[in-house]
Design a protein around this motif. Structure first.
Motif, short mmCIF file in Angstrom:
data_model
loop_
_atom_site.label_atom_id
_atom_site.label_comp_id
_atom_site.label_asym_id
_atom_site.label_seq_id
_atom_site.Cartn_x
_atom_site.Cartn_y
_atom_site.Cartn_z
N SER A 129 0.83 -1.21 0.00
CA SER A 129 0.00 0.00 0.00
C SER A 129 0.86 1.26 0.00
O SER A 129 0.51 2.26 -0.60
CB SER A 129 -0.95 -0.02 1.19
OG SER A 129 -0.80 1.14 1.96
N GLY A 165 2.97 7.09 -5.74
CA GLY A 165 3.57 8.10 -4.88
C GLY A 165 5.08 8.09 -4.95
O GLY A 165 5.73 9.14 -4.87
N ASN A 166 5.67 6.93 -5.12
CA ASN A 166 7.13 6.82 -5.19
C ASN A 166 7.67 7.15 -6.57
O ASN A 166 8.68 7.83 -6.71
CB ASN A 166 7.59 5.41 -4.84
CG ASN A 166 7.03 4.93 -3.52
OD1 ASN A 166 5.88 4.56 -3.42
ND2 ASN A 166 7.84 4.98 -2.50
N1 TRP Z 1 1.07 5.32 -0.68
C1 TRP Z 1 0.54 5.10 -1.99
C2 TRP Z 1 1.57 5.53 -3.03
O1 TRP Z 1 2.65 5.90 -2.70
C3 TRP Z 1 -0.73 5.84 -2.24
C4 TRP Z 1 -1.74 5.66 -1.19
C5 TRP Z 1 -2.16 6.59 -0.36
C6 TRP Z 1 -2.44 4.47 -0.86
N2 TRP Z 1 -3.09 6.10 0.46
C7 TRP Z 1 -3.29 4.80 0.19
C8 TRP Z 1 -2.43 3.19 -1.33
C9 TRP Z 1 -4.13 3.87 0.74
C10 TRP Z 1 -3.26 2.24 -0.76
C11 TRP Z 1 -4.10 2.57 0.27
O2 TRP Z 1 1.29 5.52 -4.18
#
Ligand code: TRP
Length: 460
Positions: free
Chosen positions: A21, A26-27
């Protein structure tokens, strides 16, 4: 409402889900573009510091809230003010603030859906590149990165169609409860993808521009910072670690007794940051010339495809890259929708399928605006910023930190201090380092203060 009993049997299962997740667009998509937009190395420096000062404490807090209450964020927060005799036991002021805080779960879910809306648009872009690379490879057309991108950006309806296809896939998976299947896909592909990103980063490093690019990316030139930089770094930390969504609360509620919350938070945060750094090394040497000329969210799509277009057989590498990226985006989108659905189901009597369809339709409806942002709405500006960036900025740099702080306060008030302490002291290393006290200080004062400061500085 009874706490749920589902638990991940193994540590491995938990890590896969949590890392899966955190790891996503995002990365690879957001981090490089935000770094480029905020002047490079100094921003990266602040970002990394905030991963420790805000990211880890909040992540540990959200996981702990889920693990200790065994429920998703809305019910976990809502039950706070409801214990019998709460008003008398806690005193009136504290009781009222609890009741207020107990509503913060709703904000988390609204944010989830609004973010999923444009996350789906960007996932649609990934899908477009995947299809285009496949066509070139299978029918031997030339792959022209610039024209492929132009076709996409000029055609808002195409973007909307791709968004629709993506949301449909996400919806099917969530309705049928195939998350476990997708999770195992993500887990199998993640190593392949990581090796690939590292390989491409090495390839980028062999380019002439790499020395200067690394300097831009890693050398902290603090004169490049603006008053808004702190707030933007806070936003990126929350986004990339999935904080302020309630997602990690849900994951924590599935966590088995044996997994240590602080250790898990630490590992997930470190791993996620490493991936972002490698993504930066991969992308910056490719885009050096165009930096500083108003960096757009299209950065990833303007850079990486060129790595593949130049070489014989590069289309195949392109297919694998965008396929892996798409699976990662799919996994994250499922996580976002699942968070909304889990909460909707625990707070109302809605059936799983109804909750999923309603949430997905809301997302599709909201997604019309970001999907048309590079075509029909190209010339529209919100406070001088193009629509997609303004939307992303408002949600990530403003709303997420606020929700993350609210949830962290729920953690402090809702969980018994002795239980909080226990989570830390069950790990010998943590007890030695007195990490519990540091964590409490961070989640109580330091992290909220930094978030607040970031918000205020953005106003200037
Ligand atoms: N962290 C994820 C990313 O970097 C995006 C994201 C934000 C996410 N909130 C989430 C993914 C909740 C799954 C569930 O792309």
């Amino acid at each position: 409402m009874e706490p749920r009993v589902t638990r991940w049997g193994t540590r491995f299962g938990f890590y896969l889900a949590a890392v899966g997740s955190a790891f996503g667009l995002g990365n690879l998509w957001r981090f490089p573009y935000v770094v480029a937009d905020n002047g490079g190395g100094a921003f990266v420096f602040i970002y990394l510091a905030l991963v420790f000062l805000i990211g880890m404490p909040f992540l540990i807090g959200e996981l702990m809230l889920g693990k200790q209450t065994g429920s998703a964020v809305i019910p976990a927060a809502r039950r706070m003010g409801k214990e019998p005799g709460a008003k008398e036991a806690q005193g009136r002021g504290r009781y009222i603030s609890m009741r207020l805080l107990s509503r913060s779960g709703y904000l988390a879910i609204a944010t989830c859906l609004m973010i999923l809306a444009y996350y789906s648009v960007i996932s649609g872009w990934v899908l477009h590149f995947l299809v285009r690379f496949s066509i070139s490879a299978l029918w031997a057309g030339d792959f022209e990165p610039n024209s492929v991108l132009a076709i996409l950006l000029n055609n808002g309806w195409l973007q909307l169609l791709l968004t629709f296809v993506h949301l449909l896939l996400v919806m099917i998976v969530v309705i049928r409860g195939f998350e476990a299947g997708v999770e195992s896909w993500v887990s199998k592909l993640m190593p392949v993808f990581l090796i690939m990103v590292v390989g491409l980063a090495l390839r980028s490093l062999s380019l002439e521009s790499s020395a200067e690019a690394l300097r831009f990316f890693l050398y902290p030139d603090f004169s490049q910072l603006t008053t808004a930089s702190l707030g933007r770094a806070v936003g990126q930390v929350c986004f990339t670690l999935s904080l302020g969504f309630g997602t990690m609360v849900t994951f924590g509620s599935y966590m088995s007794e044996r997994v240590s919350v602080p250790v898990a938070g630490f590992r997930v945060a470190i791993f996620d940051s490493l991936i972002s750094l490698v993504a930066g090394v991969m992308i910056f040497p490719l885009v050096l010339q165009s930096l500083g000329q108003g960096v757009a969210p299209t950065l990833l799509f303007e850079s990486v495809p060129f790595l593949f277009a130049k070489e014989a057989g590069g289309e195949w590498v392109g297919i694998i890259f965008f396929f892996c990226l798409y699976v990662a985006a799919l996994g994250s989108s499922i996580g976002l929708l699942e968070t909304a659905v889990a909460n909707a189901r625990e707070t109302s009597k809605m059936r799983r399928s109804t909750a999923t369809i309603v949430s997905a339709l809301i997302c599709l409806f909201i997604a019309v605006v970001p999907a048309l942002s590079t075509s029909v709405l190209r010339d529209q500006k919100i406070a001088g910023t193009p629509v997609l960036e303004a939307w992303d900025g408002l949600l990530v740099n403003w709303i997420l930190p606020i929700v993350a702080v609210l949830i962290s306060q729920v953690v402090l008030l809702r969980i018994d201090q002795s239980h909080q302490k226990e989570e830390f002291e069950s790990v010998p290393v943590m007890a030695m380092g007195r990490l519990y006290a540091h964590w409490r200080f961070a989640i109580r004062y330091l992290a909220p203060a930094l978030c607040l400061l970031g918000l205020i500085l953005q106003l200037l």
